[in-house]
Write a protein that holds these residues in place. Structure first.
Motif, PDB file in Angstrom:
ATOM      1  N   LEU A  57       0.831  -1.206   0.000  1.00 24.06           N
ATOM      2  CA  LEU A  57       0.000   0.000   0.000  1.00 24.06           C
ATOM      3  C   LEU A  57       0.864   1.253   0.000  1.00 24.06           C
ATOM      4  N   ASN A  58       1.914   1.241   0.797  1.00 28.20           N
ATOM      5  CA  ASN A  58       2.813   2.387   0.874  1.00 28.20           C
ATOM      6  C   ASN A  58       3.461   2.654  -0.485  1.00 28.20           C
ATOM      7  N   ARG A  59       3.892   1.608  -1.169  1.00 26.49           N
ATOM      8  CA  ARG A  59       4.528   1.764  -2.483  1.00 26.49           C
ATOM      9  C   ARG A  59       3.539   2.335  -3.494  1.00 26.49           C
ATOM     10  N   LEU A  60       2.310   1.820  -3.511  1.00 27.68           N
ATOM     11  CA  LEU A  60       1.302   2.349  -4.432  1.00 27.68           C
ATOM     12  C   LEU A  60       0.992   3.812  -4.124  1.00 27.68           C
ATOM     13  N   ASP A  61       1.000   4.170  -2.853  1.00 25.76           N
ATOM     14  CA  ASP A  61       0.750   5.553  -2.470  1.00 25.76           C
ATOM     15  C   ASP A  61       1.886   6.453  -2.937  1.00 25.76           C
ATOM     16  N   LYS A  62       3.122   6.013  -2.748  1.00 26.19           N
ATOM     17  CA  LYS A  62       4.288   6.832  -3.087  1.00 26.19           C
ATOM     18  C   LYS A  62       4.516   6.935  -4.598  1.00 26.19           C
ATOM     19  N   GLU A  63       4.263   5.832  -5.328  1.00 30.89           N
ATOM     20  CA  GLU A  63       4.619   5.788  -6.745  1.00 30.89           C
ATOM     21  C   GLU A  63       3.418   5.833  -7.686  1.00 30.89           C
ATOM     22  N   GLY A  64       2.216   5.693  -7.146  1.00 28.28           N
ATOM     23  CA  GLY A  64       1.028   5.762  -7.988  1.00 28.28           C
ATOM     24  C   GLY A  64       0.665   4.423  -8.603  1.00 28.28           C
ATOM     25  N   PRO A  65      -0.415   4.411  -9.380  1.00 25.72           N
ATOM     26  CA  PRO A  65      -0.890   3.169  -9.992  1.00 25.72           C
ATOM     27  C   PRO A  65       0.176   2.532 -10.880  1.00 25.72           C
ATOM     28  N   MET A  66       0.229   1.211 -10.861  1.00 25.53           N
ATOM     29  CA  MET A  66       1.190   0.482 -11.698  1.00 25.53           C
ATOM     30  C   MET A  66       0.771  -0.964 -11.843  1.00 25.53           C
ATOM     31  N   GLY A  67       1.348  -1.615 -12.814  1.00 27.94           N
ATOM     32  CA  GLY A  67       1.098  -3.027 -13.038  1.00 27.94           C
ATOM     33  C   GLY A  67       1.838  -3.893 -12.040  1.00 27.94           C
ATOM     34  N   VAL A  68       1.481  -5.167 -12.030  1.00 29.55           N
ATOM     35  CA  VAL A  68       2.090  -6.119 -11.097  1.00 29.55           C
ATOM     36  C   VAL A  68       3.602  -6.197 -11.310  1.00 29.55           C
ATOM     37  N   LYS A  69       4.036  -6.278 -12.571  1.00 24.40           N
ATOM     38  CA  LYS A  69       5.474  -6.405 -12.842  1.00 24.40           C
ATOM     39  C   LYS A  69       6.232  -5.170 -12.364  1.00 24.40           C
ATOM     40  N   LEU A  89      -5.817  -7.738  -0.641  1.00 22.65           N
ATOM     41  CA  LEU A  89      -6.004  -6.289  -0.600  1.00 22.65           C
ATOM     42  C   LEU A  89      -7.089  -5.861  -1.588  1.00 22.65           C
ATOM     43  N   VAL A  90      -7.160  -6.560  -2.708  1.00 21.70           N
ATOM     44  CA  VAL A  90      -8.233  -6.306  -3.676  1.00 21.70           C
ATOM     45  C   VAL A  90      -9.555  -6.804  -3.094  1.00 21.70           C
ATOM     46  N   ASP A  91      -9.532  -7.999  -2.508  1.00 22.59           N
ATOM     47  CA  ASP A  91     -10.750  -8.588  -1.933  1.00 22.59           C
ATOM     48  C   ASP A  91     -11.353  -7.715  -0.833  1.00 22.59           C
ATOM     49  N   THR A  92     -10.511  -7.039  -0.071  1.00 19.95           N
ATOM     50  CA  THR A  92     -11.002  -6.198   1.025  1.00 19.95           C
ATOM     51  C   THR A  92     -11.221  -4.745   0.604  1.00 19.95           C
ATOM     52  N   GLY A  93     -10.991  -4.465  -0.673  1.00 17.84           N
ATOM     53  CA  GLY A  93     -11.263  -3.128  -1.179  1.00 17.84           C
ATOM     54  C   GLY A  93     -10.199  -2.085  -0.900  1.00 17.84           C
ATOM     55  N   LEU A  94      -9.003  -2.522  -0.493  1.00 14.99           N
ATOM     56  CA  LEU A  94      -7.921  -1.568  -0.232  1.00 14.99           C
ATOM     57  C   LEU A  94      -7.171  -1.192  -1.511  1.00 14.99           C
ATOM     58  N   ARG A 114     -10.504   3.768   0.166  1.00 13.54           N
ATOM     59  CA  ARG A 114     -10.518   3.017   1.420  1.00 13.54           C
ATOM     60  C   ARG A 114      -9.102   2.607   1.822  1.00 13.54           C
ATOM     61  N   GLY A 115      -8.302   2.188   0.840  1.00 16.70           N
ATOM     62  CA  GLY A 115      -6.914   1.811   1.101  1.00 16.70           C
ATOM     63  C   GLY A 115      -6.092   2.995   1.576  1.00 16.70           C
ATOM     64  N   GLN A 116      -6.331   4.156   0.967  1.00 15.80           N
ATOM     65  CA  GLN A 116      -5.621   5.371   1.378  1.00 15.80           C
ATOM     66  C   GLN A 116      -5.960   5.735   2.815  1.00 15.80           C
ATOM     67  N   SER A 117      -7.241   5.658   3.146  1.00 17.99           N
ATOM     68  CA  SER A 117      -7.683   5.974   4.507  1.00 17.99           C
ATOM     69  C   SER A 117      -7.068   5.011   5.515  1.00 17.99           C
ATOM     70  N   ARG A 118      -7.075   3.733   5.178  1.00 17.43           N
ATOM     71  CA  ARG A 118      -6.526   2.701   6.074  1.00 17.43           C
ATOM     72  C   ARG A 118      -5.023   2.884   6.246  1.00 17.43           C
ATOM     73  N   LEU A 119      -4.332   3.163   5.153  1.00 15.94           N
ATOM     74  CA  LEU A 119      -2.896   3.385   5.210  1.00 15.94           C
ATOM     75  C   LEU A 119      -2.580   4.602   6.071  1.00 15.94           C
ATOM     76  N   ASP A 120      -3.349   5.661   5.920  1.00 17.51           N
ATOM     77  CA  ASP A 120      -3.139   6.855   6.741  1.00 17.51           C
ATOM     78  C   ASP A 120      -3.315   6.544   8.223  1.00 17.51           C
ATOM     79  N   GLU A 121      -4.326   5.745   8.563  1.00 16.82           N
ATOM     80  CA  GLU A 121      -4.556   5.352   9.959  1.00 16.82           C
ATOM     81  C   GLU A 121      -3.362   4.575  10.512  1.00 16.82           C
ATOM     82  N   VAL A 122      -2.889   3.614   9.724  1.00 17.22           N
ATOM     83  CA  VAL A 122      -1.777   2.769  10.174  1.00 17.22           C
ATOM     84  C   VAL A 122      -0.500   3.597  10.315  1.00 17.22           C
ATOM     85  N   ARG A 123      -0.236   4.473   9.358  1.00 11.98           N
ATOM     86  CA  ARG A 123       0.946   5.333   9.453  1.00 11.98           C
ATOM     87  C   ARG A 123       0.897   6.191  10.720  1.00 11.98           C
ATOM     88  N   THR A 124      -0.262   6.780  10.991  1.00 14.53           N
ATOM     89  CA  THR A 124      -0.411   7.618  12.182  1.00 14.53           C
ATOM     90  C   THR A 124      -0.155   6.805  13.437  1.00 14.53           C
TER      91      THR A 124
END
Length: 174
Positions: A57-69, A89-94, A114-124
């Motif tokens: 989640l942190n990587r997607l937040d820092k670098e933006g959308p990307m493919g699996v590879k 993470l997809v199954d839970t909507g993050l 939802r993933g952004q909100s959850r990540l922000d909570e965990v970071r805090t």
């Protein structure tokens, strides 16, 4: 690395053996305690996100959308590992799977609101834990510890790369 009188070719006697013994022991204890607590933070958020999920989640937040590879390459892990770790993470909507804007056949992974909100909570929560654990430290001590830990992780990463192993997951400080 050139050898010096303090260093043998097998690298087992670098510098002060007693200090290195203490260092390896403290690293082992740290790894065990970090895994036991998952450095999950405090309060209701504590232990609520495993390391793999947090790093993805942190990587997607820092670098933006990307493919699996691309995600796998940026984290230094195998694509099959990313696929396996991102599925819950997809199954839970993050994380959302979307079509690539230029190639509709390709899938792009993106942090969901939802993933952004959850990540922000965990970071805090994790920042609060770090503040509690180091509350008696001077700001300079926190900075020095962070710098040395970053340097240590970089050395581990470089060593693994030199041995042809995937680099350990690393993240910029948040």
């Amino acid at each position: 690395m050139p050898t010096t009188p303090e260093m043998s070719m097998d690298m087992t006697t670098v510098g002060d053996t007693g200090l290195l013994e203490a260092l390896q022991h403290e690293v082992a204890v740290f790894a065990r305690r970090a895994e036991q607590t998952r450095l999950g933070g405090v309060g209701q958020v504590r232990n609520s996100m495993d390391r793999a999920a947090y790093l993805l989640l942190n990587r997607l937040d820092k670098e933006g959308p990307m493919g699996v590879k691309a995600l796998a390459a940026s984290m230094g892990i195998d694509s099959s590992t990313v696929t396996r770790q991102v599925a819950p993470l997809v199954d839970t909507g993050l994380v959302k799977r979307t079509s690539h804007p230029e190639d509709g056949r390709a899938v792009v992974l993106q942090l969901s609101p939802r993933g952004q909100s959850r990540l922000d909570e965990v970071r805090t929560s994790r920042r609060q834990l770090m503040a509690e654990l180091t509350h008696e430290w001077a700001p300079e001590e926190r900075e020095a510890f962070c710098a040395l830990l970053t340097r240590f992780n970089s050395a581990l990463s470089a060593r693994q790369a030199a041995q042809g192993m995937p680099a350990p997951e690393s993240e910029p400080a948040s």
